[in-house]
Design an enzyme around this catalytic site. Structure first.
Site, PDB file in Angstrom:
ATOM      1  N   GLU A  53       0.738  -1.292  -0.067  1.00 45.48           N
ATOM      2  CA  GLU A  53      -0.206  -0.022   0.052  1.00 45.48           C
ATOM      3  C   GLU A  53       0.818   1.287  -0.011  1.00 45.48           C
ATOM      4  O   GLU A  53       1.690   1.656   0.949  1.00 45.48           O
ATOM      5  CB  GLU A  53      -0.928   0.123   1.096  1.00 45.48           C
ATOM      6  CG  GLU A  53      -1.708   1.285   1.455  1.00 45.48           C
ATOM      7  CD  GLU A  53      -2.762   1.419   2.525  1.00 45.48           C
ATOM      8  OE1 GLU A  53      -3.072   0.440   3.052  1.00 45.48           O
ATOM      9  OE2 GLU A  53      -3.217   2.756   2.793  1.00 45.48           O
ATOM     10  N   ARG A  57       0.489  10.281   0.672  1.00 44.98           N
ATOM     11  CA  ARG A  57       0.712  11.328   1.554  1.00 44.98           C
ATOM     12  C   ARG A  57       1.804  12.375   1.259  1.00 44.98           C
ATOM     13  O   ARG A  57       1.928  13.203   2.427  1.00 44.98           O
ATOM     14  CB  ARG A  57       0.890  10.824   3.083  1.00 44.98           C
ATOM     15  CG  ARG A  57      -0.361   9.942   3.541  1.00 44.98           C
ATOM     16  CD  ARG A  57      -0.204   9.100   4.867  1.00 44.98           C
ATOM     17  NE  ARG A  57      -1.151   8.130   5.157  1.00 44.98           N
ATOM     18  CZ  ARG A  57      -1.289   7.279   6.051  1.00 44.98           C
ATOM     19  NH1 ARG A  57      -0.255   7.188   6.795  1.00 44.98           N
ATOM     20  NH2 ARG A  57      -2.066   6.289   6.040  1.00 44.98           N
ATOM     21  N   LYS A 141     -11.434  -1.883   5.025  1.00 43.04           N
ATOM     22  CA  LYS A 141     -10.238  -1.496   6.144  1.00 43.04           C
ATOM     23  C   LYS A 141     -10.848  -1.086   7.313  1.00 43.04           C
ATOM     24  O   LYS A 141     -11.746  -0.322   7.496  1.00 43.04           O
ATOM     25  CB  LYS A 141      -9.668  -0.171   5.350  1.00 43.04           C
ATOM     26  CG  LYS A 141      -8.205   0.019   6.005  1.00 43.04           C
ATOM     27  CD  LYS A 141      -7.432   0.869   4.956  1.00 43.04           C
ATOM     28  CE  LYS A 141      -6.375   1.561   5.783  1.00 43.04           C
ATOM     29  NZ  LYS A 141      -5.178   1.646   4.835  1.00 43.04           N
TER      30      LYS A 141
HETATM   31  C1  3PG Z   1      -2.808   3.477   7.487  1.00 41.24           C
HETATM   32  O1  3PG Z   1      -2.942   4.064   6.682  1.00 41.24           O
HETATM   33  O2  3PG Z   1      -3.217   2.414   7.365  1.00 41.24           O
HETATM   34  C2  3PG Z   1      -2.068   3.613   8.826  1.00 41.24           C
HETATM   35  O3  3PG Z   1      -1.308   4.892   8.648  1.00 41.24           O
HETATM   36  C3  3PG Z   1      -1.015   2.702   9.218  1.00 41.24           C
HETATM   37  O4  3PG Z   1      -1.250   2.820  10.458  1.00 41.24           O
HETATM   38  P1  3PG Z   1       0.041   2.424  11.467  1.00 41.24           P
HETATM   39  O5  3PG Z   1       1.110   3.569  11.030  1.00 41.24           O
HETATM   40  O6  3PG Z   1      -0.428   2.684  12.929  1.00 41.24           O
HETATM   41  O7  3PG Z   1       0.532   1.067  11.034  1.00 41.24           O
END
Ligand code: 3PG
Length: 221
Positions: A53, A57, A141
């Site tokens: 993924e 950002r 999700k």
């Molecule tokens: C996402 O977009 O899925 C999150 O930013 C991932 O979360 P994490 O940084 O706590 O793993």
């Protein structure tokens, strides 16, 4: 949903199910420099993780995803942090295999329901899940997974929504990933712990490969 949209939803679901077979761990990747994209993807693939993924950002995100798609054919690139219908179009134009969002706004669900691209909307509540299901999205999700109630919340959602399948992200790490994957309604789990910003900045590709291998072992263990 009309017949055409229902047919599109089934075909999207089938494609997504095929893609998720390459899981069940999805590294959530934020790239600040395009030159890190290909070595990072290779490091993850070397560690056994192919389903990626890439989050939208950073200014480098789109070119980074394009570079991985072009140069690392073993990687299955999804675009994350899709917040608007325009982001979804961007993901498609880049040649991503699937797209994900932290949320499920009416505009985004409507646009995604008319697209052939497999899409995983984000939900944190029963009502958001109901909106996703009503638009033909059964795989969602669960975000932010730990902050939104963690494993007990997903167990509770299994009661009224037995058809829903979840990809939790947000607060998942090497210690808890196995517990999430043990839930029968969880098809994949993701997170940034495998490729932290500091490891990417340091171009610590061997460390990232090692963390990917650990994640694969935790998932199997
Ligand atoms: C996402 O977009 O899925 C999150 O930013 C991932 O979360 P994490 O940084 O706590 O793993």
């Amino acid at each position: 949903m009309d017949q055409d949209l229902t047919a599109l939803a089934s075909s999207r679901d089938r494609t997504l199910a095929d893609l998720l077979r390459a899981g069940p761990i999805v590294p959530v990747i934020t790239l600040e420099r395009v030159e890190d994209a290909v070595p990072l993807a290779r490091a993850l693939v070397a560690g056994g993780l192919r389903l990626l993924e890439i989050t939208l950002r950073t200014p480098a995100a789109a070119d980074s995803a394009a570079a991985i798609i072009r140069e690392v054919p073993e990687a299955i690139v999804g675009i994350g942090t899709v917040l608007t219908p325009k982001d979804l179009e961007r993901a498609q134009a880049l040649g991503a295999r699937y797209a994900l969002s932290p949320g499920a706004t009416p505009d985004l669900l409507q646009a995604a329901s008319r697209s052939a691209m497999p899409f995983i909307p984000g939900i944190a509540t029963a009502s958001e899940l109901m909106a996703a299901l009503a638009h033909g999205f059964q795989t969602v999700k669960f975000f932010p997974a730990v902050a939104a109630g963690g494993i007990p919340a997903l167990k509770a959602l299994a009661g009224p929504f037995p058809q829903a399948r979840f990809c939790p992200t947000g607060g998942i790490d090497e210690k808890n990933v196995k517990d999430w994957l043990a839930l029968p309604n969880v098809v994949a789990a993701g997170g940034s712990w495998i490729c932290s910003t500091s490891d990417i900045r340091a171009q610590a590709w061997d460390t990232i490969t090692a963390k990917a291998k650990q994640a694969v072992a935790a998932a199997q263990g």
